[in-house]
Scaffold this motif. Structure first.
Motif: not given
Length: 517
Positions: A261-266, A343-347
């Motif tokens: 879970g969260g593998v897609h997040i930088f 850019p959802q995670p960056d926001i």
């Protein structure tokens, strides 16, 4: 002697070299036209390509050129996307199963009928690994045996009784709710009763309706398959699960079921585009981010629902970033910025973003927890209802009914999340639990992928439970032997004793006299 032993140990240690990983050819399939499932795996696939592996991706949208990556774009699914999503609002469980079955069958056939996919199938090419999405599209799993590859799975929503069944994992119904339900692991008696009922109905539908239909499609597109569809289903080597116990709940897993879970997040957020950065940082009261994900589109919301959202946002002191799929939004307040894609995670990583309004998909929920943001969830389909219940139970979010959205309730929910510190605190605590891992989820996913490739499918990880019948797995035969045989012997002895006693009574010398009296 001790010195010689130490020298021998050192020499032995120096002679052990780490296993080298050769470049592998990997095929990943994403038959749905929505981007969510691909977003879950995109960072992982790019990381594999960056390590020198040759990655081929089948998906349903345009892609940017990436070194060591080849894209096969099966675009026809977009013609049916709106129709498919409209089918998911069936009120009854059996109709919901039929709707989902129609959707997976349609997208499976669209993928197999695509000219580029056909060309790949007829190319004579081989792969080392095929990654398939675990959404009951069984004919697509046949790519592995067709290309002489190891079969692995991924599930963006985590696991359920179907995924557990494929891997031979034990999944007690008492605290593992089916993924499409609004239940969590803490169920009342009535909820557990509903969970058992729906699980049984789901299994009946799967074995009597879904699998026979998929087998026909399997035979149609893979008539020369060396394996039956049942054998293909039994050949998964490992599965990557898009969840983590800090976000859901502790439960049994086999060693080849990997939580990522969260593998897609930088881990290091990218700089925001200047206009978005300016909009966020010049808001003294903070910012609210609103997105319904990639499958449910804000532009398709009923006008009444849109009006409720616009009126509510207009009254806020905070600014609102709204993912909206068209350039114009009539009645848009000055404090709202719309864009087709953010850019959802960056926001969410920005400290001035205070609340995340979301559909409640697992990827978005994971990102909210990852960055410690309270959430207001408006669930629509599948696991989103369960995610809302989890957020409420764990204290980092609230949920409302999108189909019956009231302005007063929406205003109250947003105000509560902004002013009650308990939600931000709960989100921060869960975020800390998630971050406290021995390695990033991406590193874990890469390591296990290469481990299975190094060990030729890692058959030593296969659970014995996959080779047992239902009766053997649950020890019904041994229980029958343990308790049934003694009981049978006791019944036989009892019957013999009865006959013996009855025979003696009939031979009593005074029997005739007693009858005449």
């Amino acid at each position: 002697m001790k010195l010689l032993a130490v020298i021998a140990l050192v020499l032995c240690t120096l002679s052990v070299k780490p296993l080298e990983m050769e470049s592998a050819k990997i095929l990943a399939t994403f038959p749905f036209s929505g981007r969510s499932q691909y977003i879950f795996m995109e960072t992982y696939l790019k990381a594999l390509a960056a390590k020198g592996h040759q990655v081929t991706v089948i998906n349903a949208f345009r892609n940017k050129a990436t070194p060591n990556m080849r894209f096969i774009e099966a675009m026809k699914g977009h013609e049916f996307s709106d129709e498919m999503l409209g089918l998911l609002n069936e009120p009854f469980f059996w109709q919901q199963l039929k709707a989902m079955d129609y959707i997976v069958a349609k997208f499976t056939e669209i993928t197999l009928e695509d000219d580029s996919v056909k060309q790949l199938l007829n190319s004579g090419e081989t792969f080392d690994l095929v990654l398939a999405e675990m959404i009951q599209m069984e004919p697509l799993y046949a790519f592995a045996q067709h290309f002489n590859a190891t079969l692995a799975g991924f599930s963006s929503f985590g696991t359920d009784n179907h995924v557990d069944g494929v891997m031979g994992n034990i999944s007690p119904m008492s605290y593992n709710a089916i993924a499409s339900s609004p239940r969590t692991n803490r169920m009342t008696f009535v909820e557990r009763l509903s969970n058992v009922y729906e699980t049984v109905v789901q299994e009946v539908y799967r074995h009597w309706i879904h699998l026979p239909a998929m087998e026909k499609m399997f035979k149609k597109y893979f008539p020369n398959s060396k394996k039956t569809m049942t054998a293909v289903l039994d050949s998964f080597s490992f599965i990557l699960l898009g969840q983590h116990f800090s976000l859901s709940h502790p439960r049994p897993y086999l060693p080849n079921m990997i939580e990522v879970g969260g593998v897609h997040i930088f881990h290091n957020p990218k700089p925001l585009p200047e206009d978005i950065k300016q909009f966020i940082e010049s808001s003294p009261e903070g910012v609210i981010y609103f997105s319904m994900g990639s499958n449910v589109k804000s532009k398709d919301l009923p006008q009444e629902t849109r009006n409720t959202l616009l009126k509510t946002f207009a009254k806020l002191k905070q600014r609102v970033l709204w993912k909206f799929e068209i350039d114009e939004l009539q009645g848009k307040p000055a404090n709202v910025l719309i864009k087709k894609w953010y850019p959802q995670p960056d926001i969410l990583a920005h400290p001035n973003v205070k609340v995340f309004i979301t559909h409640g998909g697992l990827l978005s929920t994971t990102e909210s927890v990852y960055f410690g943001k309270p959430v207001l969830q408006l669930p629509c389909i599948y696991d989103q209802h369960m995610n809302v219940k989890r957020a409420q139970r764990m204290g980092f979010g609230l949920g409302l009914d999108l189909n019956n959205l009231k302005q007063e309730e929406l205003e109250k929910a947003i105000k509560t999340l902004l002013t009650d510190p308990s939600y931000a605190k709960a989100s921060a605590v869960i975020s800390e639990l998630y971050w406290d891992q021995p390695e990033p989820a991406l590193d874990r996913a890469i390591w296990w992928t290469e481990y299975v490739l190094r060990h030729k499918g890692a058959p030593h990880l296969r659970a014995t439970s996959r080779d047992l019948t239902f009766i053997q797995l649950h020890s019904l035969d041994t229980l029958a032997g343990l308790f049934g045989v003694p009981l049978l012997v006791a019944l036989i002895l009892l019957k013999l004793s009865y006959k013996l006693l009855r025979g003696k009574s009939q031979k009593c010398p005074h029997a005739d006299k007693l009858k005449n009296q």
